[in-house]
Design a protein around this motif. Structure first.
Motif, PDB file in Angstrom:
ATOM      1  N   ARG A  51       0.851  -1.192   0.000  1.00  0.00           N
ATOM      2  CA  ARG A  51       0.000   0.000   0.000  1.00  0.00           C
ATOM      3  C   ARG A  51       0.887   1.243   0.000  1.00  0.00           C
ATOM      4  N   ILE A  52       0.598   2.151  -0.900  1.00  0.00           N
ATOM      5  CA  ILE A  52       1.342   3.400  -0.970  1.00  0.00           C
ATOM      6  C   ILE A  52       0.496   4.510  -0.337  1.00  0.00           C
ATOM      7  N   GLY A  53       1.150   5.603  -0.047  1.00  0.00           N
ATOM      8  CA  GLY A  53       0.460   6.691   0.624  1.00  0.00           C
ATOM      9  C   GLY A  53       0.620   6.636   2.121  1.00  0.00           C
ATOM     10  N   LEU A  54       1.275   5.586   2.628  1.00  0.00           N
ATOM     11  CA  LEU A  54       1.548   5.477   4.050  1.00  0.00           C
ATOM     12  C   LEU A  54       2.899   6.116   4.370  1.00  0.00           C
ATOM     13  N   LYS A  55       3.091   6.423   5.645  1.00  0.00           N
ATOM     14  CA  LYS A  55       4.344   7.065   6.044  1.00  0.00           C
ATOM     15  C   LYS A  55       5.537   6.143   5.820  1.00  0.00           C
ATOM     16  N   ASP A  56       5.313   4.827   5.947  1.00  0.00           N
ATOM     17  CA  ASP A  56       6.418   3.878   5.821  1.00  0.00           C
ATOM     18  C   ASP A  56       6.822   3.657   4.370  1.00  0.00           C
ATOM     19  N   VAL A  57       5.913   3.944   3.417  1.00  0.00           N
ATOM     20  CA  VAL A  57       6.190   3.697   2.005  1.00  0.00           C
ATOM     21  C   VAL A  57       6.047   5.007   1.242  1.00  0.00           C
ATOM     22  N   GLU A  58       7.154   5.554   0.836  1.00  0.00           N
ATOM     23  CA  GLU A  58       7.160   6.791   0.067  1.00  0.00           C
ATOM     24  C   GLU A  58       7.789   6.529  -1.295  1.00  0.00           C
ATOM     25  N   LEU A  59       7.083   6.925  -2.344  1.00  0.00           N
ATOM     26  CA  LEU A  59       7.566   6.727  -3.709  1.00  0.00           C
ATOM     27  C   LEU A  59       8.297   7.963  -4.194  1.00  0.00           C
ATOM     28  N   SER A  60       9.309   7.741  -4.973  1.00  0.00           N
ATOM     29  CA  SER A  60       9.975   8.864  -5.633  1.00  0.00           C
ATOM     30  C   SER A  60       9.125   9.312  -6.816  1.00  0.00           C
ATOM     31  N   GLU A  61       9.454  10.457  -7.361  1.00  0.00           N
ATOM     32  CA  GLU A  61       8.683  10.982  -8.495  1.00  0.00           C
ATOM     33  C   GLU A  61       8.815  10.060  -9.712  1.00  0.00           C
ATOM     34  N   ASN A  62      10.003   9.517  -9.950  1.00  0.00           N
ATOM     35  CA  ASN A  62      10.194   8.593 -11.070  1.00  0.00           C
ATOM     36  C   ASN A  62       9.374   7.321 -10.896  1.00  0.00           C
ATOM     37  N   GLN A  63       9.311   6.815  -9.671  1.00  0.00           N
ATOM     38  CA  GLN A  63       8.509   5.621  -9.411  1.00  0.00           C
ATOM     39  C   GLN A  63       7.018   5.892  -9.640  1.00  0.00           C
TER      40      GLN A  63
ATOM     41  N   VAL B  68      -2.999   7.674 -27.378  1.00  0.00           N
ATOM     42  CA  VAL B  68      -2.336   8.105 -26.144  1.00  0.00           C
ATOM     43  C   VAL B  68      -2.181   9.612 -26.181  1.00  0.00           C
ATOM     44  N   ILE B  69      -2.577  10.264 -25.089  1.00  0.00           N
ATOM     45  CA  ILE B  69      -2.435  11.720 -24.957  1.00  0.00           C
ATOM     46  C   ILE B  69      -1.493  11.990 -23.787  1.00  0.00           C
ATOM     47  N   ILE B  70      -0.363  12.624 -24.081  1.00  0.00           N
ATOM     48  CA  ILE B  70       0.616  12.983 -23.049  1.00  0.00           C
ATOM     49  C   ILE B  70       0.562  14.491 -22.860  1.00  0.00           C
ATOM     50  N   ASP B  71       0.147  14.916 -21.658  1.00  0.00           N
ATOM     51  CA  ASP B  71      -0.077  16.334 -21.367  1.00  0.00           C
ATOM     52  C   ASP B  71       0.966  16.790 -20.351  1.00  0.00           C
ATOM     53  N   GLU B  72       1.878  17.661 -20.803  1.00  0.00           N
ATOM     54  CA  GLU B  72       2.913  18.199 -19.917  1.00  0.00           C
ATOM     55  C   GLU B  72       2.716  19.696 -19.678  1.00  0.00           C
ATOM     56  N   THR B  73       1.482  20.139 -19.652  1.00  0.00           N
ATOM     57  CA  THR B  73       1.235  21.577 -19.437  1.00  0.00           C
ATOM     58  C   THR B  73       1.437  21.984 -17.985  1.00  0.00           C
ATOM     59  N   THR B  74       1.238  21.056 -17.043  1.00  0.00           N
ATOM     60  CA  THR B  74       1.383  21.401 -15.627  1.00  0.00           C
ATOM     61  C   THR B  74       2.605  20.750 -14.984  1.00  0.00           C
ATOM     62  N   ALA B  75       3.122  19.684 -15.568  1.00  0.00           N
ATOM     63  CA  ALA B  75       4.315  19.005 -15.048  1.00  0.00           C
ATOM     64  C   ALA B  75       4.933  18.210 -16.197  1.00  0.00           C
ATOM     65  N   VAL B  76       6.174  17.755 -16.003  1.00  0.00           N
ATOM     66  CA  VAL B  76       6.876  17.065 -17.095  1.00  0.00           C
ATOM     67  C   VAL B  76       7.351  15.700 -16.613  1.00  0.00           C
ATOM     68  N   PHE B  77       7.387  14.757 -17.556  1.00  0.00           N
ATOM     69  CA  PHE B  77       7.962  13.447 -17.274  1.00  0.00           C
ATOM     70  C   PHE B  77       9.482  13.562 -17.263  1.00  0.00           C
ATOM     71  N   ASP B  78      10.089  12.802 -16.358  1.00  0.00           N
ATOM     72  CA  ASP B  78      11.549  12.823 -16.227  1.00  0.00           C
ATOM     73  C   ASP B  78      12.159  11.888 -17.275  1.00  0.00           C
ATOM     74  N   THR B  79      12.291  12.412 -18.489  1.00  0.00           N
ATOM     75  CA  THR B  79      12.852  11.585 -19.570  1.00  0.00           C
ATOM     76  C   THR B  79      14.354  11.356 -19.404  1.00  0.00           C
ATOM     77  N   HIS B  80      14.989  12.072 -18.474  1.00  0.00           N
ATOM     78  CA  HIS B  80      16.401  11.815 -18.192  1.00  0.00           C
ATOM     79  C   HIS B  80      16.576  10.510 -17.412  1.00  0.00           C
ATOM     80  N   CYS B  81      15.494  10.052 -16.786  1.00  0.00           N
ATOM     81  CA  CYS B  81      15.520   8.754 -16.103  1.00  0.00           C
ATOM     82  C   CYS B  81      15.271   7.674 -17.150  1.00  0.00           C
ATOM     83  N   SER B  82      16.183   6.741 -17.270  1.00  0.00           N
ATOM     84  CA  SER B  82      16.075   5.716 -18.316  1.00  0.00           C
ATOM     85  C   SER B  82      14.831   4.854 -18.140  1.00  0.00           C
ATOM     86  N   LEU B  83      14.431   4.596 -16.890  1.00  0.00           N
ATOM     87  CA  LEU B  83      13.251   3.764 -16.654  1.00  0.00           C
ATOM     88  C   LEU B  83      11.988   4.442 -17.171  1.00  0.00           C
ATOM     89  N   VAL B  84      11.827   5.730 -16.864  1.00  0.00           N
ATOM     90  CA  VAL B  84      10.643   6.481 -17.313  1.00  0.00           C
ATOM     91  C   VAL B  84      10.668   6.626 -18.826  1.00  0.00           C
TER      92      VAL B  84
END
Length: 545
Positions: free
Chosen positions: A467-479, A496-512
């Protein structure tokens, strides 16, 4: 909305919880009974005091009965308070559920209104207060009605003739007080016919200069003194009328009460009433005052609740998002064509589109270079049928999207934005979201593995079931972004619609970056972005003008 309409609405809301409501009613009746029986016990106590036979035993019986009534009343008060709080909490949940479903069913134009967030926050902060207030008012209303009914029955039981006379006198006195109140209210609304306040004019620099240049100080002063003298006389006249009406009312009430007490004394002298009857009647009459006063003042307590209910009615009366499409669409190839599409007056913050003609081939990746006027978002809203074009048409695989059933159209689309909020649930539940919530464990695992979610999920306590959203489990932005992409991949959309008007995907991360490339491969993709890395994924870049 009147009190009767509000009570009818309350009955509709309370109907699903009739068992708890019946407990509340029973508790309120018990409270009214314990209150109504008190004058009878006082009558018994006073009558026994005049006789010496078994005086101690009878006094003990009366005191034990009073103690029993107090215990019963305490239990009934707890039961009514608990049940009313339980019902108000349930109604508050129903309110929130209904409003949430309504907000999701409304057209997207509602969410884009300037005051939409403020309006929604108003509901979140006031629903509990309103439901608790309404439940409390209903509690008071029923309790006071039962109490007044019980006390009146006791008074009529003790002495029918005298009780009817007392009630008639109370109605006459109430009518006199109401009449005096209406006279005072109408008197306050009368404005002085010729009152002209001169002080505001002195705040104008030009006017002061004119007075000084024309030598009008004396004349302006006389006019000012005359105005305030008129005001003083008018206020004095209002005060005199108010005091005169109150004095006349006091004289009438005193005369009526004097006649009443004279008849009361006669009945005592003729032994038509005992001391116990007298004490019981006086006690019951005094106990009637507070419940009657609460009932009369209920209208003031209802005003805030009326306002909240009125706003809820306004929202629920809004028309849901229309769906005029009837054509079923199982799977589309993703070929999109705009034919002279125009849209005007959609939003004050977005410019119109005129005569847009555009073709996007199946599997083509098209980037819409982001601009400051949001024309690209308007185009995307048109494709998803959040808004309708004023003129022209949009074709999907040579089918007008206006004729396609809305659920089928959107089932072929995935909308990604990096700042999508994840649920406070398991990673698997966040991937199998919406129409894919019943997906098999194997398909969820495949999407998670393809988008590299399993690489960090296996290090968590329960893998994809963590379960995410708990104090014990914090996800990074890439995750988080990998989970968002895996969700879209599991849906297997054609568009597929990719909308980066309010935030951007971290394309520098190879996984993302690798997950995005896998998602958009062989799918019609529309990208709204100003980032060079994201624009570089497109087959062509379009600038809307």
């Amino acid at each position: 909305m009147t009190e009767i309409q509000l009570c009818r609405r309350l009955m509709v809301w309370i109907a699903p919880y009739w068992t708890m409501f019946a407990l509340a009613i029973g508790s309120l009746i018990a409270i009214a009974l314990t209150t109504s029986l008190l004058p009878l016990l006082i009558k018994q106590l006073l009558d026994n005091a005049q006789t010496s036979e078994n005086e101690l035993e009878q006094l003990e019986f009366v005191l034990l009965t009073i103690l029993g009534l107090l215990v019963t009343r305490g239990i009934a008060c707890f039961s009514s308070s608990y049940s009313s709080s339980w019902i108000s909490g349930k109604i508050g949940i129903d309110f929130r559920k209904t409003l949430f479903e309504k907000l999701l069913a409304l057209p997207i134009s509602y969410a884009e209104k300037p005051d939409a967030d403020k309006f929604n926050a108003y509901f979140c902060t006031h629903i509990d207060q309103a439901t608790a207030g309404i439940a409390q008012i209903l509690n008071i209303l029923l309790k006071e009605i039962f109490t007044i009914t019980g006390l009146l029955m006791v008074m009529l039981f003790i002495n029918l003739e005298f009780s009817l006379m007392g009630l008639l006198i109370m109605l006459i006195i109430g009518s006199i007080m109401q009449f005096v109140s209406q006279i005072n209210d109408s008197n306050q609304k009368i404005l002085p016919p010729s009152f002209d306040p001169p002080l505001p004019s002195l705040t104008s620099t030009q006017h002061i200069k004119s007075i000084k240049l024309d030598g009008g100080q004396s004349q302006e002063g006389q006019h000012f003194y005359h105005s305030i003298e008129q005001q003083r006389r008018f206020i004095l006249k209002q005060a005199a009328i108010k005091m005169f009406s109150q004095t006349i009312a006091l004289i009438l009430i005193t005369a009526i009460l004097a006649a009443f007490f004279f008849l009361f004394k006669q009945q005592l002298n003729l032994h038509m009433m005992t001391a116990g009857d007298t004490g019981a009647l006086i006690t019951a009459a005094l106990m009637l005052v507070l419940p009657a006063r609460r009932l009369l003042n209920m209208q003031l307590s209802l005003q805030n609740q009326f306002q909240v209910i009125h706003h809820i009615d306004l929202l629920l009366a809004q028309q849901d998002e229309p769906d005029g499409g009837q054509a079923r669409l199982a799977r589309t190839r993703g070929h999109i064509r705009f034919e002279e599409v125009s849209i005007c007056n959609y939003s004050s913050s977005r410019p119109p589109l005129f005569n847009l003609t555009l073709t996007i081939q199946s599997g083509e990746i098209v980037a819409l270079a982001s601009s400051s006027d949001d024309r690209e978002k308007t185009l995307i809203d048109l494709i998803a049928r959040f808004i309708r074009p004023t003129n022209g048409r949009i074709l999907l695989d040579d089918i007008d999207i206006a004729t396609i059933k809305l659920t089928d159209l959107r089932a072929n689309m995935a909308w990604l934005t990096p700042d999508i909020r994840l649920l406070n649930d398991t990673i698997a539940a966040n991937i199998a979201y919406g129409t894919t919530r019943c997906a098999t464990e194997a398909s969820i695992m495949k999407a998670a593995r393809t988008c590299h979610v399993t690489e960090f999920a296996r290090e968590m306590p329960h893998g994809l079931q963590t379960r995410i959203g708990l104090k014990d489990v914090e996800l990074s932005e890439n995750q988080r972004q990998c989970i968002i992409i895996a969700r879209a991949l599991l849906k297997n959309p054609a568009i597929v619609i990719i909308d980066e008007t309010t935030a951007v995907f971290d394309t520098h991360c190879s996984l993302v970056d690798d997950a995005l490339d896998t998602l958009i491969q062989n799918r019609t993709t529309l990208i709204i972005s100003s980032q060079p890395d994201m624009l570089g994924k497109a087959h062509r870049i379009i600038k809307l003008t």
